[in-house]
Design an enzyme around this catalytic site. Structure first.
Site, PDB file in Angstrom:
ATOM      1  CD  GLU A 194     -38.694 -18.648  12.583  1.00 40.50           C
ATOM      2  OE1 GLU A 194     -37.687 -19.174  12.059  1.00 40.50           O
ATOM      3  OE2 GLU A 194     -39.114 -19.085  13.562  1.00 40.50           O
ATOM      4  NE  ARG A 234     -51.840 -11.680 -10.509  1.00 41.84           N
ATOM      5  CZ  ARG A 234     -51.637 -10.372 -10.298  1.00 41.84           C
ATOM      6  NH1 ARG A 234     -51.847  -9.290 -11.075  1.00 41.84           N
ATOM      7  NH2 ARG A 234     -51.073 -10.244  -9.002  1.00 41.84           N
ATOM      8  CG  HIS A 259     -55.688 -15.656 -13.117  1.00 42.96           C
ATOM      9  ND1 HIS A 259     -55.871 -14.404 -13.755  1.00 42.96           N
ATOM     10  CD2 HIS A 259     -54.288 -16.072 -13.769  1.00 42.96           C
ATOM     11  CE1 HIS A 259     -55.429 -14.226 -14.677  1.00 42.96           C
ATOM     12  NE2 HIS A 259     -54.365 -15.114 -14.784  1.00 42.96           N
ATOM     13  CE  LYS A 314     -54.194  -7.283 -21.971  1.00 42.42           C
ATOM     14  NZ  LYS A 314     -54.308  -7.301 -20.482  1.00 42.42           N
ATOM     15  NE  ARG A 320     -47.231 -10.369 -22.053  1.00 42.43           N
ATOM     16  CZ  ARG A 320     -47.521  -9.637 -20.771  1.00 42.43           C
ATOM     17  NH1 ARG A 320     -46.411  -8.710 -20.608  1.00 42.43           N
ATOM     18  NH2 ARG A 320     -48.572  -9.724 -20.222  1.00 42.43           N
ATOM     19  CB  THR A 379     -55.313  -4.772 -17.234  1.00 40.26           C
ATOM     20  OG1 THR A 379     -54.029  -5.452 -16.739  1.00 40.26           O
ATOM     21  CG2 THR A 379     -56.060  -5.661 -18.291  1.00 40.26           C
TER      22      THR A 379
HETATM   23  C1  R5P Z   1     -54.078 -10.931 -15.702  1.00 42.51           C
HETATM   24  O1  R5P Z   1     -53.814 -11.691 -16.235  1.00 42.51           O
HETATM   25  C2  R5P Z   1     -55.113 -10.593 -14.924  1.00 42.51           C
HETATM   26  O2  R5P Z   1     -56.536 -11.217 -15.373  1.00 42.51           O
HETATM   27  C3  R5P Z   1     -55.409  -9.066 -14.557  1.00 42.51           C
HETATM   28  O3  R5P Z   1     -55.746  -8.542 -15.686  1.00 42.51           O
HETATM   29  C4  R5P Z   1     -54.271  -8.528 -14.150  1.00 42.51           C
HETATM   30  O4  R5P Z   1     -53.555  -9.135 -13.050  1.00 42.51           O
HETATM   31  C5  R5P Z   1     -54.487  -6.935 -13.746  1.00 42.51           C
HETATM   32  O5  R5P Z   1     -53.357  -6.428 -13.238  1.00 42.51           O
HETATM   33  P1  R5P Z   1     -53.112  -4.954 -13.314  1.00 42.51           P
HETATM   34  O6  R5P Z   1     -54.318  -4.140 -12.694  1.00 42.51           O
HETATM   35  O7  R5P Z   1     -51.876  -4.822 -12.243  1.00 42.51           O
HETATM   36  O8  R5P Z   1     -53.087  -4.511 -14.670  1.00 42.51           O
END
Ligand code: R5P
Length: 309
Positions: free
Chosen positions: A39, A96, A130, A192, A194, A226
């Site tokens: 804790e 996020r 973000h 991109k 998904r 990313t």
């Molecule tokens: C995604 O929505 C964020 O803006 C970043 O692109 C993402 O979180 C980066 O994460 P990673 O480096 O693991 O791809």
């Protein structure tokens, strides 16, 4: 200025020290420990009665510990009759999780905001959030600064004249446009799709990158996935070199090695999250201490922050 004090959680004490020195506000004495069962234990070792208190705590990994510590600090300040309690979150963990991607999911960024309020926090100051809707999750004043001018100033001399700023997806176009305008460079955008819960694929590129150095920007680099995917798509389109920039360098695991192996020559991030020295490596860290110090100076005298946005 009112009596003001900065308390540093364990998220980034070096940044708190740098801000304290630059703004000329003392760092409060406190103890941050853990009870044997894990804790969080926080104790203020000085009076804060009637004072403006700045709790500087990026809620970076270990995220849950740092978030809980922030709540504990705020609660301690509230019960000790502090005046205004400001949460200074250079990096907002759980950002996020700002919407539901399906049913039966939490919006954790909203939970964090509401729990900050419940802990006694009056005002939140953050950097390059973000998504802007997170501001609306907190029922009180919320200010978001940007590190883009600081990052651009650091990179200006390093980029070739024919460089191009690249947004890694449609969601970062606004941010990429800010970089492009400040650096006076053209813009390209990747799109991109998904493929599954954890996989995406670049399907489109808008803009001219052939033979050019690409500066790929993002708000944060976590695993580097990313950006590595973006580098691959840009290389296929004939790009000649790769720099990357992001405000928040989570840089988990072997993120830097992944980026280097992909051919990235420079990774520029800020110290919203503490970084280890990478002498001679690709990593360059620019400090947001001056930006935060400027904001705290203005907040302490109830001035507008407008010129910092
Ligand atoms: C995604 O929505 C964020 O803006 C970043 O692109 C993402 O979180 C980066 O994460 P990673 O480096 O693991 O791809």
């Amino acid at each position: 200025m009112r009596e003001c004090v900065i308390f540093a959680g364990s998220g980034n004490p070096e940044l708190a020290r740098a801000v304290s020195e630059q703004v000329g506000m003392p760092l409060g004495t406190c103890s941050v420990e853990r009870f044997p069962d894990g804790e969080t234990s926080v104790r203020l070792l000085e009076s804060v009665r009637g004072n403006d208190v700045y709790l500087l705590q990026p809620t970076c990994p270990p995220v849950n510990d740092n978030v809980m510590q922030l709540f504990a600090f705020a609660d301690a300040c509230r019960r000790a009759a502090a005046g205004r309690i400001h949460a200074v979150l250079p990096y907002y963990g759980y950002a996020r999780s700002d919407k539901r991607h399906g049913r039966r999911e939490p919006i954790t960024a909203s939970m964090v905001a509401l729990l900050m309020k419940a802990s006694g926090i009056d005002h939140v100051l953050t950097i390059d959030l973000h998504t802007t809707q997170i501001e609306g999750f907190f029922p009180g004043p919320f200010d978001t600064l940007t590190a883009v001018p600081t990052l651009c100033a650091a990179m200006r001399g390093e980029l070739p004249a024919d460089a191009v700023v690249v947004s890694p997806d449609a969601g970062r176009v606004k941010l990429a446009t800010e970089y492009a305008q400040r650096l006076d460079l053209p813009l390209a955008v990747l799109h991109k799709r998904r493929e599954s819960g954890s996989e995406t694929r670049v399907t489109h590129l808008v803009g001219e990158v052939e033979g050019r150095t690409c500066l790929i920007i993002d708000d944060m680099i976590s695993t580097g996935g990313t950006l590595v995917e973006s580098v691959q798509a840009l290389r296929d389109a004939g790009a000649a070199g790769f720099h990357v920039a992001a405000t928040h360098g989570l840089l988990l695991g072997n993120a830097i090695a992944r980026l280097t192996d992909a051919g990235v020559q420079r990774v520029c991030v800020t110290d919203t999250i503490a970084q280890e020295l990478d002498e001679g490596g690709v990593l360059r860290v620019v400090s947001v201490a001056g930006l935060l110090a400027g904001a705290l100076r203005k907040l302490a005298s109830d001035e507008s922050l407008e010129e910092l946005f």
